[in-house]
Design an enzyme around this catalytic site. Sequence first.
Site, PDB file in Angstrom:
ATOM      1  N   PRO A   1       0.788  -1.227   0.000  1.00 38.63           N
ATOM      2  CA  PRO A   1       0.000   0.000   0.000  1.00 38.63           C
ATOM      3  C   PRO A   1       0.824   1.285   0.000  1.00 38.63           C
ATOM      4  CG  PRO A   1      -0.138  -1.108   2.126  1.00 38.63           C
ATOM      5  CD  PRO A   1       0.527  -2.064   1.179  1.00 38.63           C
ATOM      6  N   ASN A   2       0.325   2.230  -0.776  1.00 37.70           N
ATOM      7  CA  ASN A   2       0.866   3.600  -0.855  1.00 37.70           C
ATOM      8  C   ASN A   2       2.194   3.710  -1.596  1.00 37.70           C
ATOM      9  OD1 ASN A   2      -1.339   4.673   0.683  1.00 37.70           O
ATOM     10  ND2 ASN A   2      -0.423   3.728   2.480  1.00 37.70           N
TER      11      ASN A   2
ATOM     12  N   ARG B   1       5.416  10.974  -2.173  1.00 39.35           N
ATOM     13  CA  ARG B   1       5.097  10.578  -0.800  1.00 39.35           C
ATOM     14  C   ARG B   1       6.308  10.791   0.126  1.00 39.35           C
ATOM     15  NH1 ARG B   1       4.578   4.389   1.437  1.00 39.35           N
ATOM     16  NH2 ARG B   1       4.079   5.007   3.557  1.00 39.35           N
TER      17      ARG B   1
ATOM     18  N   TYR C   1      11.374   8.739   1.771  1.00 37.81           N
ATOM     19  CA  TYR C   1      11.384   7.693   0.734  1.00 37.81           C
ATOM     20  C   TYR C   1      12.131   8.085  -0.540  1.00 37.81           C
ATOM     21  CZ  TYR C   1       7.925   5.656   3.833  1.00 37.81           C
ATOM     22  OH  TYR C   1       7.304   5.127   4.939  1.00 37.81           O
TER      23      TYR C   1
ATOM     24  N   ASN D   1       7.934  -5.628  -0.899  1.00 35.35           N
ATOM     25  CA  ASN D   1       7.869  -4.534   0.061  1.00 35.35           C
ATOM     26  C   ASN D   1       6.413  -4.478   0.521  1.00 35.35           C
ATOM     27  OD1 ASN D   1       7.804  -2.230   1.569  1.00 35.35           O
ATOM     28  ND2 ASN D   1       8.934  -0.950   0.111  1.00 35.35           N
TER      29      ASN D   1
ATOM     30  N   ALA E   1       3.214  -0.844   4.960  1.00 38.23           N
ATOM     31  CA  ALA E   1       2.710  -0.850   6.349  1.00 38.23           C
ATOM     32  C   ALA E   1       2.254  -2.234   6.800  1.00 38.23           C
ATOM     33  CB  ALA E   1       1.575   0.157   6.497  1.00 38.23           C
TER      34      ALA E   1
ATOM     35  N   GLU F   1      12.538  -9.542   1.678  1.00 39.99           N
ATOM     36  CA  GLU F   1      11.744  -8.342   1.972  1.00 39.99           C
ATOM     37  C   GLU F   1      12.616  -7.101   1.820  1.00 39.99           C
ATOM     38  OE1 GLU F   1       8.761  -8.498   5.181  1.00 39.99           O
ATOM     39  OE2 GLU F   1       9.943  -6.884   6.079  1.00 39.99           O
TER      40      GLU F   1
ATOM     41  N   HIS G   1      12.786  -2.644   2.246  1.00 38.48           N
ATOM     42  CA  HIS G   1      12.226  -1.362   2.667  1.00 38.48           C
ATOM     43  C   HIS G   1      13.139  -0.260   2.171  1.00 38.48           C
ATOM     44  CE1 HIS G   1       9.226  -3.352   5.013  1.00 38.48           C
ATOM     45  NE2 HIS G   1      10.175  -4.162   5.443  1.00 38.48           N
TER      46      HIS G   1
ATOM     47  N   ARG H   1      13.184   4.415  12.835  1.00 42.03           N
ATOM     48  CA  ARG H   1      11.987   5.247  12.816  1.00 42.03           C
ATOM     49  C   ARG H   1      11.136   4.972  14.071  1.00 42.03           C
ATOM     50  NH1 ARG H   1       9.370   4.703   7.067  1.00 42.03           N
ATOM     51  NH2 ARG H   1       8.149   6.420   7.920  1.00 42.03           N
TER      52      ARG H   1
HETATM   53  C1  DQA Z   1       8.289   1.018   3.975  1.00 39.81           C
HETATM   54  C2  DQA Z   1       8.383   1.184   5.497  1.00 39.81           C
HETATM   55  C3  DQA Z   1       7.030   0.982   6.159  1.00 39.81           C
HETATM   56  O1  DQA Z   1       7.138   1.163   7.565  1.00 39.81           O
HETATM   57  C4  DQA Z   1       6.030   1.966   5.618  1.00 39.81           C
HETATM   58  O2  DQA Z   1       4.738   1.735   6.179  1.00 39.81           O
HETATM   59  C5  DQA Z   1       5.978   1.983   4.132  1.00 39.81           C
HETATM   60  C6  DQA Z   1       7.228   1.919   3.380  1.00 39.81           C
HETATM   61  C7  DQA Z   1       9.633   1.334   3.289  1.00 39.81           C
HETATM   62  O3  DQA Z   1       9.785   0.937   2.137  1.00 39.81           O
HETATM   63  O4  DQA Z   1      10.492   2.010   3.865  1.00 39.81           O
HETATM   64  O5  DQA Z   1       4.925   2.152   3.536  1.00 39.81           O
HETATM   65  O6  DQA Z   1       7.975  -0.332   3.692  1.00 39.81           O
END
Ligand code: DQA
Length: 146
Positions: free
Chosen positions: A9-10, A17, A22, A73, A76, A97, A99, A106
């Site tokens: 998501p997102n 964003r 990011y 990825n 959240a 995985e 990020h 964080r």
């Molecule tokens: C994320 C880190 C997560 O905590 C966050 O909710 C994201 C992006 C990252 O790529 O740094 O949406 O996965």
Amino acid sequence: MRIGIVNGPNLRLLGRREPEIYGTATLDDICEALRTKAAELGVEVDFFQSDSEGEICAKLGDMVDQWDGVVINPAAYTHSSLAIQDALKGTRIPTVEVHLSNVFRRESIRSNMVTTAACLGVISGFGTNSYLLALEALVHFLRMYK
Ligand code: DQA
């Protein structure tokens, strides 16, 4: 060798964003960089993004016999989704995985990693390069051990 690249998501908002966290690369930019890296490594990549936990689980189930490995990825959902953890364990597709940010520096809730328990490993904190490093590590693993 066929690798699924799954984004949660997102992540389609990347570029606009929270760029201070990011970076400014869009999801398309990341996919393009992965396409180049995949060609260098001699593997195929499929891209999938969804804001929905259910759709991510369904995609993993649908691709169980098609994908040799996954770079994910979960965004959240990393911090909450037993459903995605179960899907990864259930399909047994070797997964790395990623990020973009270093989740461990964080908010403390982001150190709670639920999906990671179903993965070979995690790369966190290197922006776009997290994905490229994950793809390299996954292909190396698959060539060594599969
Ligand atoms: C994320 C880190 C997560 O905590 C966050 O909710 C994201 C992006 C990252 O790529 O740094 O949406 O996965």
